[in-house]
Design a protein around this motif. Structure first.
Motif, PDB file in Angstrom:
ATOM      1  N   UNK A 131      34.581  -4.359 -12.826  1.00  8.36           N
ATOM      2  CA  UNK A 131      35.309  -3.173 -13.275  1.00  8.36           C
ATOM      3  C   UNK A 131      34.665  -2.531 -14.484  1.00  8.36           C
ATOM      4  N   UNK A 132      33.475  -3.016 -14.888  1.00  3.97           N
ATOM      5  CA  UNK A 132      32.818  -2.439 -16.053  1.00  3.97           C
ATOM      6  C   UNK A 132      32.230  -1.091 -15.703  1.00  3.97           C
ATOM      7  N   UNK A 133      31.743  -0.409 -16.738  1.00  6.19           N
ATOM      8  CA  UNK A 133      31.179   0.933 -16.543  1.00  6.19           C
ATOM      9  C   UNK A 133      29.663   0.888 -16.573  1.00  6.19           C
ATOM     10  N   UNK A 134      29.069  -0.214 -16.051  1.00  2.00           N
ATOM     11  CA  UNK A 134      27.617  -0.353 -16.085  1.00  2.00           C
ATOM     12  C   UNK A 134      26.916   0.775 -15.350  1.00  2.00           C
ATOM     13  N   UNK A 135      27.462   1.172 -14.174  1.00  2.00           N
ATOM     14  CA  UNK A 135      26.815   2.230 -13.394  1.00  2.00           C
ATOM     15  C   UNK A 135      26.824   3.541 -14.163  1.00  2.00           C
ATOM     16  N   UNK A 136      27.951   3.837 -14.816  1.00  2.00           N
ATOM     17  CA  UNK A 136      28.028   5.068 -15.598  1.00  2.00           C
ATOM     18  C   UNK A 136      27.031   5.024 -16.745  1.00  2.00           C
ATOM     19  N   UNK A 137      26.912   3.851 -17.408  1.00  2.00           N
ATOM     20  CA  UNK A 137      25.974   3.722 -18.518  1.00  2.00           C
ATOM     21  C   UNK A 137      24.544   3.886 -18.041  1.00  2.00           C
ATOM     22  N   UNK A 138      24.226   3.291 -16.870  1.00  2.00           N
ATOM     23  CA  UNK A 138      22.879   3.424 -16.312  1.00  2.00           C
ATOM     24  C   UNK A 138      22.562   4.874 -16.004  1.00  2.00           C
ATOM     25  N   UNK A 139      23.544   5.584 -15.446  1.00  2.00           N
ATOM     26  CA  UNK A 139      23.349   6.998 -15.124  1.00  2.00           C
ATOM     27  C   UNK A 139      23.098   7.814 -16.382  1.00  2.00           C
ATOM     28  N   UNK A 140      23.873   7.526 -17.433  1.00  2.00           N
ATOM     29  CA  UNK A 140      23.694   8.251 -18.692  1.00  2.00           C
ATOM     30  C   UNK A 140      22.332   7.960 -19.298  1.00  2.00           C
ATOM     31  N   UNK A 141      21.920   6.677 -19.267  1.00  2.00           N
ATOM     32  CA  UNK A 141      20.616   6.296 -19.806  1.00  2.00           C
ATOM     33  C   UNK A 141      19.496   6.987 -19.052  1.00  2.00           C
ATOM     34  N   UNK A 142      19.641   7.050 -17.719  1.00  2.00           N
ATOM     35  CA  UNK A 142      18.632   7.706 -16.889  1.00  2.00           C
ATOM     36  C   UNK A 142      18.525   9.190 -17.224  1.00  2.00           C
ATOM     37  N   UNK A 143      19.665   9.840 -17.444  1.00  2.00           N
ATOM     38  CA  UNK A 143      19.666  11.269 -17.782  1.00  2.00           C
ATOM     39  C   UNK A 143      18.993  11.507 -19.122  1.00  2.00           C
ATOM     40  N   UNK A 144      19.283  10.630 -20.093  1.00  2.00           N
ATOM     41  CA  UNK A 144      18.679  10.761 -21.418  1.00  2.00           C
ATOM     42  C   UNK A 144      17.171  10.566 -21.326  1.00  2.00           C
ATOM     43  N   UNK A 145      16.744   9.555 -20.551  1.00  2.00           N
ATOM     44  CA  UNK A 145      15.312   9.289 -20.388  1.00  2.00           C
ATOM     45  C   UNK A 145      14.617  10.452 -19.703  1.00  2.00           C
ATOM     46  N   UNK A 146      15.241  11.011 -18.667  1.00  2.00           N
ATOM     47  CA  UNK A 146      14.657  12.166 -17.968  1.00  2.00           C
ATOM     48  C   UNK A 146      14.429  13.324 -18.923  1.00  2.00           C
ATOM     49  N   UNK A 147      15.382  13.562 -19.797  1.00  2.00           N
ATOM     50  CA  UNK A 147      15.256  14.663 -20.771  1.00  2.00           C
ATOM     51  C   UNK A 147      14.108  14.384 -21.743  1.00  2.00           C
ATOM     52  N   UNK A 148      14.015  13.134 -22.206  1.00  2.00           N
ATOM     53  CA  UNK A 148      12.936  12.772 -23.124  1.00  2.00           C
ATOM     54  C   UNK A 148      11.575  12.945 -22.468  1.00  2.00           C
ATOM     55  N   UNK A 149      11.471  12.559 -21.187  1.00  2.00           N
ATOM     56  CA  UNK A 149      10.196  12.682 -20.486  1.00  2.00           C
ATOM     57  C   UNK A 149       9.814  14.143 -20.267  1.00  2.00           C
ATOM     58  N   UNK A 150      10.805  14.988 -20.038  1.00  2.00           N
ATOM     59  CA  UNK A 150      10.517  16.429 -19.892  1.00  2.00           C
ATOM     60  C   UNK A 150       9.985  16.999 -21.199  1.00  2.00           C
ATOM     61  N   UNK A 151      10.573  16.571 -22.302  1.00  2.00           N
ATOM     62  CA  UNK A 151      10.089  17.027 -23.617  1.00  2.00           C
ATOM     63  C   UNK A 151       8.668  16.529 -23.866  1.00  2.00           C
ATOM     64  N   UNK A 152       8.398  15.299 -23.452  1.00  2.00           N
ATOM     65  CA  UNK A 152       7.053  14.731 -23.618  1.00  2.00           C
ATOM     66  C   UNK A 152       6.046  15.483 -22.752  1.00  2.00           C
ATOM     67  N   UNK A 153       6.452  15.871 -21.541  1.00  2.00           N
ATOM     68  CA  UNK A 153       5.557  16.641 -20.662  1.00  2.00           C
ATOM     69  C   UNK A 153       5.106  17.938 -21.330  1.00  2.00           C
TER      70      UNK A 153
END
Length: 355
Positions: free
Chosen positions: A111-133
């Motif tokens: 019942x934890x929110x691990x999936x939601x946390x993973x999704x949020x982490x992925x979104x943050x990483x995607x944004x960082x990688x776009x800035x790096x590009x």
């Protein structure tokens, strides 16, 4: 006491004994029946509790399926479990044993929110990688990009999208490095990053593309026999990337450069190399020219270096007039290139315009 009295006395004692024994038997029988009845009730209650537990487990399994199908369903399922499913608690050893035996059925349900946390982490990483590009595209700010990528690589171990970008950033640093030993270390580090990226994400064109770029640079410090093997590795990764992104002009240019280098080898050099090191790839200047022309067709910019190589191929096959036209196009191109590209364009123009 006479015999008649004694007989009655013994008979009475016997009767009392029998009655007492019968009483004890009846009491004990009654107690056993009562214990059996209580035990039966306990078993019935335990059976009901286990039945309820199985039903609750079935509910949990269904909720997990719903949770996998939709993140919205997940939140609704958790509220439903909290409101409608309360697991019964008992102190009996039999019930605890039953729960222990079925506890594996509960392991899938979290019942934890691990999936939601993973999704949020992925979104943050995607944004960082776009800035790096953006930093990598700018090239002047590659050191900032390199630092950020190294930090991300330490934080997200084994991420292919970070690794191939790290290889790309290292390539930009290599371009600015003149010390041969430092270049070698940076090239090897870049190859290691991209090789791991291709293993982690084999269907990623960028992983193969930057692997090929860095493998190509590695040839500068390899002996001739290892250069041939390295060249085959370069070609394999370029072709793999092309199979995934056939409209990438840079990949056609890279394959053209590969063909051009082998087209330059004379018949004598090819024979000696074949004898010493095995079969040498056989390409002509026309093969290389076709690849450069395809890169020109697909490119969205005025690519000076690609036009230079088109001209060099045409000069090699005797099409001087057409080559001069391409050199003029190269000179007027607006793309930013290394100084040596500008110098070679001007040098060839001065040499062949006089003819």
């Amino acid at each position: 006491m006479n015999n008649h009295t004694n007989a009655w006395f013994f008979l009475g004692a016997a009767v009392v004994g029998l009655v007492s024994a019968a009483g004890v038997y009846l009491v004990e029988h009654f107690r056993q029946e009562r214990r059996r009845h209580v035990f039966t009730q306990d078993l019935t209650r335990l059976d009901n509790q286990l039945s309820n537990l199985r039903k609750e487990l079935d509910v949990l399994r269904q909720l997990q399926k719903d949770r996998n199908n939709s993140s919205t369903h997940s939140k609704q399922s958790r509220r439903k479990v909290r409101n409608s499913s309360t697991l019964s608690v008992t102190s009996t050893e039999e019930y605890r044993s039953a729960v222990d035996e079925d506890s594996s059925d509960l392991e899938f349900y979290d019942l934890s929110s691990d999936e939601d946390n993973t999704s949020n982490t992925s979104s943050i990483l995607d944004k960082e990688l776009k800035d790096i590009d953006k930093l990598l595209d700018n090239e002047v700010e590659y050191l900032i990009a390199l630092k950020k990528l190294e930090e991300l690589n330490n934080k997200f171990l084994g991420n292919a999208d970070i690794l191939w970008r790290l290889g790309r950033a290292l390539k930009l640093k290599i371009n600015q490095t003149t010390d041969s030993e430092e270049r070698k270390q940076l090239i090897c580090k870049g190859v290691d990053c991209c090789e791991l990226a291709t293993q982690l994400k084999p269907n990623c064109a960028s992983c193969h593309k930057w692997m090929a770029v860095l493998v190509g640079l590695k040839s500068e410090f390899l002996p001739i026999n290892e250069k041939l093997i390295n060249g085959q590795l370069f070609k394999r990764h370029v072709e793999e990337a092309l199979s995934l992104t056939p409209n990438d002009s840079a990949l056609h240019h890279m394959l053209g450069r590969y063909a051009y280098e082998f087209a330059k080898i004379s018949w004598f050099e090819r024979s000696v190399a074949s004898t010493l090191f095995g079969e040498v790839p056989n390409y002509s200047y026309q093969d290389a020219l076709n690849l450069f022309l395809e890169a020109e067709k697909l490119s969205t910019r005025q690519w000076k270096e690609n036009r230079l190589y088109i001209a060099k191929c045409e000069l090699a096959i005797g099409q001087t007039d057409s080559a001069v036209e391409w050199l003029n196009k190269a000179e007027n191109s607006t793309s930013e290139e290394e100084d040596k590209v500008h110098e070679e364009v001007r040098s060839l123009l001065q040499k062949h315009k006089q003819r």
